[in-house]
Design an enzyme around this catalytic site. Structure first.
Site, short mmCIF file in Angstrom:
data_model
loop_
_atom_site.label_atom_id
_atom_site.label_comp_id
_atom_site.label_asym_id
_atom_site.label_seq_id
_atom_site.Cartn_x
_atom_site.Cartn_y
_atom_site.Cartn_z
N MET A 36 -3.83 4.70 -0.92
CA MET A 36 -4.72 5.19 0.31
C MET A 36 -5.93 6.24 -0.32
O MET A 36 -6.96 6.30 0.27
CB MET A 36 -3.94 5.99 1.41
CG MET A 36 -2.97 4.77 2.17
SD MET A 36 -4.05 3.51 2.92
CE MET A 36 -4.65 4.75 4.46
N VAL B 11 0.84 -1.30 0.03
CA VAL B 11 0.03 -0.12 -0.02
C VAL B 11 0.94 1.21 -0.09
O VAL B 11 2.06 1.45 0.75
CB VAL B 11 -0.90 0.00 1.27
CG1 VAL B 11 -1.77 1.32 1.28
CG2 VAL B 11 -1.81 -1.06 1.36
N CYS B 12 0.46 2.26 -0.58
CA CYS B 12 1.04 3.33 -0.86
C CYS B 12 0.00 4.60 -0.91
O CYS B 12 -1.22 4.23 -0.68
CB CYS B 12 2.30 3.58 -2.04
SG CYS B 12 1.22 3.78 -3.58
N ALA B 13 0.59 5.84 -1.11
CA ALA B 13 -0.61 6.85 -1.05
C ALA B 13 -1.46 6.87 -2.36
O ALA B 13 -2.65 7.13 -2.19
CB ALA B 13 0.19 8.30 -1.02
#
Length: 375
Positions: A100, A72-74
């Protein structure tokens, strides 16, 4: 090995179905500590993306070998690159589509209950933001309460259910997220209601949401009754639905109570907050099921994915309802406040109709956890 792509909806089912998941979050440590994907049985490793530019070998021993890892990243890009490196290293791996940003936007409709005379009540759970919206349905008609800005989700759900949206309510002028109420009302011809004490600066037409207002849905007449309950804002209004459910807006949560400071008037409104929590709600039937407009922590979700608890249980268990000394209560709700929500004043301006922003700007304003409660 193949890199899989997971949607926010797939991750949401992991949360609601209480399943295991291992997340490798490659955002910076401060972003991860402030806000992450929460699940009852989730495990985490947080390593910033820039630390993995030369390879993933050092973190391989920290990752499970018997289950898939979700990266997961931004916004997605960094997680795709890390996932590809892990796949090349022979690991089963996936990345979250949209990062996210997509998690913050996802809504999961969950049925709360069948109402008397054939009605239904649904809770729309925004897991990434802690927002809770509601749709009450009865004999082809629907009312929506505290809708978030993703209007198509509500419109499409109503279409699937074969119902016409007749009424749209906001329990108060929201400061932590952008309301979708007015847009839904515009799209459907429904009546949009807002408490007049919160609407002194709005620049659009609305119908006054006043104490004692009763709206009936369908010929079976499911009651949606308004109860003036100030404290989070001066106009905050709760709803009693079908004489069974108490929709408390941002006044009362499962594990906490509403903060009175988002319009800069904590000292002015703390007395109203106490009056609502310790007098108005105490006069209600303890068997009412509390349905708030937000939740703070994953533990507030029930096994079926709903956020709901009997009012009588909260009188016993919720610390904010059990501070007998008024001075101590005042200190608690004015000195134990989390940081203000991101761009909360701008969000209020949007909800007043004073400024208009495009979708990307609205997304950026809302990024981050819910911060409507007293700690």
């Amino acid at each position: 090995m193949t890199v899989n792509k997971w949607t926010a909806a797939q991750v949401a089912r992991k949360v609601i179905d209480n399943e295991d998941l291992f997340i490798l979050d490659v955002r910076n440590a401060d972003a991860f500590e402030d806000w992450k994907i929460e699940g009852h049985k989730f495990e985490y490793l947080n390593v910033a993306y820039f630390e993995l530019l030369d390879g993933v070998e050092e973190i391989l021993p920290k990752l499970p070998t018997n289950k898939e890892v979700l990266v997961v990243c931004a916004k997605e890009g960094s997680s795709v690159m890390v996932a590809e490196m892990l796949s090349e290293a022979g690991r089963e791996v996936a990345y979250l589509e949209g990062g996210m940003k997509s998690w913050s936007s996802y809504l999961e409709p969950v049925k709360v209950a069948d109402l008397r005379n054939g009605g239904e009540l649904y809770q729309f759970v925004r897991l990434g933001k802690g927002c809770l919206s509601y749709m009450v349905i009865s004999e082809g008609e629907a009312a929506i309460i505290d809708a978030v800005r993703f209007t198509d989700i509500f419109l499409n759900f109503a279409k699937e259910k074969g119902v016409e949206i007749k009424h749209v309510f906001d329990t108060h002028l929201h400061a932590d997220h952008i309301s979708g109420g007015r847009n839904i009302a515009t799209a459907t011809g429904a009546t949009y209601y807002l408490p007049p004490k919160d609407a002194t600066d709005v620049v659009f037409d609305y119908k006054a949401l006043t104490d004692g207002l009763v709206v009936k849905l369908g010929s079976s007449e499911i009651d949606v009754s308004a109860l003036y309950t100030p404290g989070h804002t001066i106009g905050s209004t709760s709803f009693i639905v079908d004489k069974q459910f108490l929709l408390t807006g941002d006044i009362l949560f499962i594990d906490s109570i509403g903060r009175p400071d988002l319009a800069g008037l904590a000292e002015d409104w703390v007395g109203d907050l106490r009056e609502t929590l310790y007098s108005r709600y105490r006069e209600l039937a303890e068997g009412l099921v509390v349905l708030p407009a937000h939740f703070m922590i994953i533990q507030e979700l029930n096994e079926d994915g709903t956020v709901a608890r009997r009012l009588g249980d909260l009188f016993k268990e919720n610390h904010g309802l059990n501070i007998k000394d008024e001075a101590e209560f005042r200190r608690t709700v004015t000195e134990n406040l989390p940081p203000q929500p991101n761009a909360y004043e701008q969000i209020r301006q949007v909800n007043m109709g004073k400024i208009n922003l495009d979708t990307d700007e609205q997304t950026e304003m809302e990024i981050g956890p819910n911060r409507c409660a007293v700690r």
